[in-house]
Design a protein around this motif. Sequence first.
Motif, short mmCIF file in Angstrom:
data_model
loop_
_atom_site.label_atom_id
_atom_site.label_comp_id
_atom_site.label_asym_id
_atom_site.label_seq_id
_atom_site.Cartn_x
_atom_site.Cartn_y
_atom_site.Cartn_z
N PRO A 33 0.82 -1.23 0.00
CA PRO A 33 0.00 0.00 0.00
C PRO A 33 0.85 1.28 0.00
O PRO A 33 0.53 2.25 -0.69
CB PRO A 33 -0.82 -0.11 1.28
N LEU A 34 1.96 1.26 0.74
CA LEU A 34 2.85 2.42 0.75
C LEU A 34 3.51 2.59 -0.61
O LEU A 34 3.61 3.71 -1.13
CB LEU A 34 3.91 2.28 1.84
N ILE A 35 3.96 1.52 -1.21
CA ILE A 35 4.59 1.59 -2.53
C ILE A 35 3.63 2.16 -3.55
O ILE A 35 3.98 3.05 -4.34
CB ILE A 35 5.10 0.19 -2.95
N LEU A 36 2.39 1.68 -3.56
CA LEU A 36 1.41 2.18 -4.51
C LEU A 36 1.07 3.64 -4.28
O LEU A 36 0.87 4.41 -5.23
CB LEU A 36 0.15 1.32 -4.46
N ALA A 37 1.01 4.06 -3.01
CA ALA A 37 0.74 5.46 -2.69
C ALA A 37 1.89 6.35 -3.16
O ALA A 37 1.67 7.45 -3.69
CB ALA A 37 0.50 5.63 -1.20
N GLU A 38 3.12 5.89 -2.99
CA GLU A 38 4.27 6.66 -3.44
C GLU A 38 4.32 6.74 -4.96
O GLU A 38 4.69 7.78 -5.52
CB GLU A 38 5.56 6.06 -2.88
N VAL A 39 3.93 5.69 -5.65
CA VAL A 39 3.87 5.71 -7.11
C VAL A 39 2.82 6.71 -7.57
O VAL A 39 3.04 7.46 -8.53
CB VAL A 39 3.60 4.30 -7.67
N ALA A 40 1.68 6.75 -6.90
CA ALA A 40 0.63 7.71 -7.26
C ALA A 40 1.11 9.15 -7.04
O ALA A 40 0.82 10.04 -7.85
CB ALA A 40 -0.63 7.45 -6.45
N LEU A 42 4.28 10.16 -7.15
CA LEU A 42 5.24 10.42 -8.21
C LEU A 42 4.54 10.70 -9.53
O LEU A 42 4.96 11.60 -10.29
CB LEU A 42 6.17 9.21 -8.37
N ASP A 43 3.49 9.97 -9.82
CA ASP A 43 2.73 10.18 -11.04
C ASP A 43 2.13 11.59 -11.07
O ASP A 43 2.15 12.27 -12.10
CB ASP A 43 1.64 9.12 -11.16
N LEU A 49 5.33 18.35 -14.58
CA LEU A 49 6.63 18.82 -15.03
C LEU A 49 6.56 19.72 -16.27
O LEU A 49 7.37 20.62 -16.41
CB LEU A 49 7.55 17.62 -15.32
N ASP A 50 5.62 19.47 -17.13
CA ASP A 50 5.58 20.20 -18.39
C ASP A 50 4.50 21.28 -18.47
O ASP A 50 4.28 21.86 -19.52
CB ASP A 50 5.41 19.23 -19.56
N ARG A 51 3.85 21.57 -17.35
CA ARG A 51 2.82 22.61 -17.37
C ARG A 51 2.70 23.22 -15.98
O ARG A 51 3.08 22.60 -14.99
CB ARG A 51 1.49 22.05 -17.82
N PRO A 52 2.17 24.41 -15.89
CA PRO A 52 1.99 25.02 -14.57
C PRO A 52 0.89 24.30 -13.78
O PRO A 52 -0.03 23.71 -14.36
CB PRO A 52 1.58 26.46 -14.88
N ARG A 60 -4.75 17.10 -6.41
CA ARG A 60 -4.29 15.73 -6.67
C ARG A 60 -3.00 15.42 -5.89
O ARG A 60 -2.87 14.34 -5.30
CB ARG A 60 -4.05 15.57 -8.17
N ILE A 61 -2.08 16.37 -5.86
CA ILE A 61 -0.83 16.16 -5.11
C ILE A 61 -1.11 16.11 -3.62
O ILE A 61 -0.55 15.27 -2.89
CB ILE A 61 0.19 17.25 -5.47
#
Length: 88
Positions: A33-40, A42-43, A49-52, A60-61
């Motif tokens: 569950p922690l790994i999946l939350a960290e992947v989300a 990061l996503d 990265l490419d837009r404000p 979402r963040i």
Amino acid sequence: MKSIAALQSIVTPWSDGLEPSDAELGAIEAEMPLILAEVALLDALISMLDRPASEFDARRIRRARNRVLAARTALTNQAAASMPGGAA
């Protein structure tokens, strides 16, 4: 000329210890569950990265960070509860 098949045992010797043990697989499963939350999280960060950042991106963040914190808390509480002697 030697083929790679002839050199394979020299380059990559096979060992029975290469596979994860049941305990290691259990630890990975407990942390999933922690790994999946960290992947989300990061996503969500990569998508910005490419837009404000918009209000939707900030939300979402924020939600992804809250999920990471909740997963870390649950994992820590689970580890503390499994400690022998009531040590926490």
